[in-house]
Scaffold this active site. Structure first.
Site, PDB file in Angstrom:
ATOM      1  N   ASP A  13       0.812  -1.225   0.000  1.00  0.00           N
ATOM      2  CA  ASP A  13       0.000   0.000   0.000  1.00  0.00           C
ATOM      3  C   ASP A  13       0.843   1.271   0.000  1.00  0.00           C
ATOM      4  OD1 ASP A  13      -2.277  -1.693   0.234  1.00  0.00           O
ATOM      5  OD2 ASP A  13      -1.870  -1.838   2.373  1.00  0.00           O
ATOM      6  N   GLY A  15       1.383   3.115  -2.488  1.00  0.00           N
ATOM      7  CA  GLY A  15       0.935   4.040  -3.544  1.00  0.00           C
ATOM      8  C   GLY A  15       1.619   3.696  -4.862  1.00  0.00           C
ATOM      9  N   LYS A  16       1.869   2.407  -5.052  1.00  0.00           N
ATOM     10  CA  LYS A  16       2.563   1.963  -6.275  1.00  0.00           C
ATOM     11  C   LYS A  16       1.727   2.233  -7.522  1.00  0.00           C
ATOM     12  CE  LYS A  16       3.071  -2.260  -4.560  1.00  0.00           C
ATOM     13  NZ  LYS A  16       2.683  -2.075  -3.164  1.00  0.00           N
ATOM     14  N   GLY A  40      -4.518  -4.767  -4.802  1.00  0.00           N
ATOM     15  CA  GLY A  40      -5.622  -3.961  -5.340  1.00  0.00           C
ATOM     16  C   GLY A  40      -5.174  -2.560  -5.702  1.00  0.00           C
ATOM     17  N   HIS A  41      -5.518  -2.148  -6.898  1.00  0.00           N
ATOM     18  CA  HIS A  41      -5.254  -0.772  -7.322  1.00  0.00           C
ATOM     19  C   HIS A  41      -6.588  -0.128  -7.642  1.00  0.00           C
ATOM     20  CE1 HIS A  41      -1.086  -1.371  -7.563  1.00  0.00           C
ATOM     21  NE2 HIS A  41      -1.003  -1.874  -8.766  1.00  0.00           N
ATOM     22  N   ARG A 142       3.658 -29.242  -5.190  1.00  0.00           N
ATOM     23  CA  ARG A 142       3.564 -29.836  -6.541  1.00  0.00           C
ATOM     24  C   ARG A 142       2.251 -30.570  -6.785  1.00  0.00           C
ATOM     25  NH1 ARG A 142       9.121 -32.624  -5.239  1.00  0.00           N
ATOM     26  NH2 ARG A 142       7.817 -32.938  -3.421  1.00  0.00           N
ATOM     27  N   GLN A 223       2.113  -6.015  -3.127  1.00  0.00           N
ATOM     28  CA  GLN A 223       2.497  -6.035  -1.709  1.00  0.00           C
ATOM     29  C   GLN A 223       3.806  -5.252  -1.499  1.00  0.00           C
ATOM     30  OE1 GLN A 223       1.584  -9.550  -2.952  1.00  0.00           O
ATOM     31  NE2 GLN A 223      -0.459  -8.809  -2.625  1.00  0.00           N
TER      32      GLN A 223
HETATM   33  P1  IMP Z   1      -2.463 -12.963   2.049  1.00  0.00           P
HETATM   34  O1  IMP Z   1      -1.579 -12.398   0.983  1.00  0.00           O
HETATM   35  O2  IMP Z   1      -3.921 -12.792   1.775  1.00  0.00           O
HETATM   36  O3  IMP Z   1      -2.103 -14.371   2.395  1.00  0.00           O
HETATM   37  O4  IMP Z   1      -2.199 -12.127   3.402  1.00  0.00           O
HETATM   38  C1  IMP Z   1      -0.948 -12.173   4.085  1.00  0.00           C
HETATM   39  C2  IMP Z   1      -0.589 -10.804   4.655  1.00  0.00           C
HETATM   40  O5  IMP Z   1      -0.262  -9.925   3.592  1.00  0.00           O
HETATM   41  C3  IMP Z   1      -1.709 -10.144   5.441  1.00  0.00           C
HETATM   42  O6  IMP Z   1      -1.137  -9.386   6.487  1.00  0.00           O
HETATM   43  C4  IMP Z   1      -2.332  -9.201   4.420  1.00  0.00           C
HETATM   44  O7  IMP Z   1      -2.983  -8.121   5.030  1.00  0.00           O
HETATM   45  C5  IMP Z   1      -1.097  -8.759   3.677  1.00  0.00           C
HETATM   46  N1  IMP Z   1      -1.375  -8.316   2.305  1.00  0.00           N
HETATM   47  C6  IMP Z   1      -1.684  -9.084   1.238  1.00  0.00           C
HETATM   48  N2  IMP Z   1      -1.854  -8.324   0.148  1.00  0.00           N
HETATM   49  C7  IMP Z   1      -1.626  -7.060   0.515  1.00  0.00           C
HETATM   50  C8  IMP Z   1      -1.622  -5.810  -0.197  1.00  0.00           C
HETATM   51  O8  IMP Z   1      -1.854  -5.727  -1.413  1.00  0.00           O
HETATM   52  N3  IMP Z   1      -1.344  -4.688   0.555  1.00  0.00           N
HETATM   53  C9  IMP Z   1      -1.051  -4.767   1.871  1.00  0.00           C
HETATM   54  N4  IMP Z   1      -1.021  -5.900   2.568  1.00  0.00           N
HETATM   55  C10 IMP Z   1      -1.322  -7.053   1.897  1.00  0.00           C
END
Ligand code: IMP
Length: 427
Positions: A13, A15-16, A40-41, A142, A223
């Site tokens: 998050d 701001g990419k 998510g964007h 696998r 992420q």
């Molecule tokens: P997962 O990716 O759904 O397995 O979540 C694992 C961790 O990564 C959790 O703490 C989520 O809140 C965090 N996370 C997953 N995707 C994002 C993202 O796009 N932005 C911020 N945190 C994320």
């Protein structure tokens, strides 16, 4: 721009989205290399709001080819939904979107397993509940289904049956949880299969051809560094490599073909989900940042945890990713703060820690060492030159640069493309 990788330097998050949008102009191809619809964007385009979780936002620019690499996990329903929404809005996707035939597929029992595990375990990760972890677990074990398996319907059924039977037993025995009927899940997959097959291709070979033709690729990381399964705050991480190396494995691009790595960092820190966060604020300052920065998840809507800028994290991100240039985002969110703090490093047991600790308890016990900076109490949103910034904002930014160890190339002062201060060429 030849081959450029863009990564988040914190816990996601950062701001990419805006930076990707800016750089897409200069790229021929925009490619996702890891993660899934946990990312998510939010994109505003022609007065309409789109939330994209899987498809790169380059899809809004004509002439750009968008790629979903082998390192991404694809939820067929989520993918179909995005394709339909974009086509309904008039965007032509055929010939502009390619999905790797090696990408693994998320099936409904992966999200059931994700949510059940979260609900029943003591160590809650705070996942997005979208089946990301269980699907990557199947990939590594696998036993996962890949996009190429969708081609032959008769073989697909057998493959899925094996995977389904195993998951059904595990979910029943561990959590007393029933899964939907096999035929129902299979029929749903067949419904979405056609959409995936429309776009499926060998993206590894495509990347090679694009590079050989001298075209440019923007590899879009989802992420952030601290959520990387190897380099982040394990186990409070996502299940993929969100650091720059993930672009090589997740797209099949050889490491010696990567020309530049760009890191995006927010002027403060946020994190969603559980896990250590040394500079987290539990006070009015944290609330103010959340409110001013509208820090609520675009995928789950969860309020984000907010805290001061952590230069230890930023230095770590520079080192792990090999960052060449930095984009600093959301500086304007701090406009009304009285005092700002930057964490210069951690102390444990009275000793200064110079390397990011691996152990969770060491990070949890880390005591941030702060340097204070006076706030500027003036509006910076929309500013377009460094000279226009208030002196205290300049001091804060220069403080960040000194503590991170490299110059900031671009400062974002608002969501719009024009709300950017370019200090140095990014590419
Ligand atoms: P997962 O990716 O759904 O397995 O979540 C694992 C961790 O990564 C959790 O703490 C989520 O809140 C965090 N996370 C997953 N995707 C994002 C993202 O796009 N932005 C911020 N945190 C994320």
């Amino acid at each position: 721009m030849p081959v450029c990788v863009l990564v988040g330097m914190q816990w996601g998050d950062e701001g990419k989205g805006k930076v990707i949008d800016l750089l897409t102009d200069r790229a021929d191809v925009v490619a996702r290399f890891q993660g899934g619809h946990n990312a998510g964007h939010t994109i505003l385009f022609d007065g309409k709001k789109f939330i994209l979780h899987l498809i790169p936002s380059g899809i809004f620019r004509s002439g750009k080819l968008c790629v979903i690499g082998n390192g991404v996990v694809i939820d067929p329903a989520a993918f179909t939904e995005e394709v339909c929404a974009l086509e309904k809005a008039g965007f032509k996707l055929d010939g502009r979107l390619v999905v790797s035939d090696r990408a693994n597929i998320i099936l409904p029992y992966h999200s059931i397993s994700d949510r059940k595990k979260e609900a029943s375990c003591n160590t809650k990760i705070g996942t997005t509940g979208r089946g990301i972890g269980p699907s990557y677990a199947d990939k590594i074990a696998r036993v996962g289904l890949r996009a190429c398996d969708l081609v032959d319907e008769s073989k697909l059924k057998d493959l899925m049956q094996e995977n389904f039977d195993e998951k059904k037993r595990i979910l029943k025995n561990l959590y007393n949880q029933d899964v939907p009927d096999f035929e129902k899940i299979f029929d749903e997959l067949l419904e979405h299969r056609e959409t995936i097959l429309r776009f499926i291709g060998n993206t590894q070979a495509l990347m090679r051809d694009v590079i050989n033709d001298g075209k440019s690729i923007l590899c879009e990381g989802a992420q952030g560094t601290m959520l990387d399964v190897d380099h982040g705050t394990y186990p409070f991480v996502t299940s993929s490599n969100s650091t720059a190396g993930g672009a090589c494995t997740g797209l099949g691009i050889p490491p010696n073909k990567i020309d530049r790595v760009i890191g995006v960092v927010k002027a403060y820190t946020t994190r969603v989900g559980e896990g250590p966060f040394p500079t987290e604020l539990h006070d009015a300052d944290g609330d103010q940042i959340r409110k001013e920065g509208d820090e609520f998840g675009s995928t789950t809507g969860r309020p984000r945890r907010c805290g001061w800028f952590d230069a230890m994290v930023a230095r770590y991100a520079v080192a792990v990713n090999g960052i060449d240039a930095i984009v600093l985002t959301k500086i304007d969110v701090l406009d009304q703060m009285d005092t700002l703090r930057i964490c210069t490093g951690y102390k444990t047991g009275g000793k200064v820690v110079t390397e990011m600790p691996a152990s969770l308890s060491a990070i949890e016990q880390a005591e941030p060492v702060y340097q204070d900076f006076p706030g500027w109490k003036q509006k910076t949103s929309g500013l377009e030159t460094f000279e226009q910034l208030p002196d205290n904002a300049k001091r804060y930014i220069e403080g960040l640069e000194k503590l991170i160890g490299i110059e900031i190339a671009l400062i974002s002062t608002g969501p719009d493309r024009t709300q950017s201060i370019i200090k140095k060429d990014l590419i």
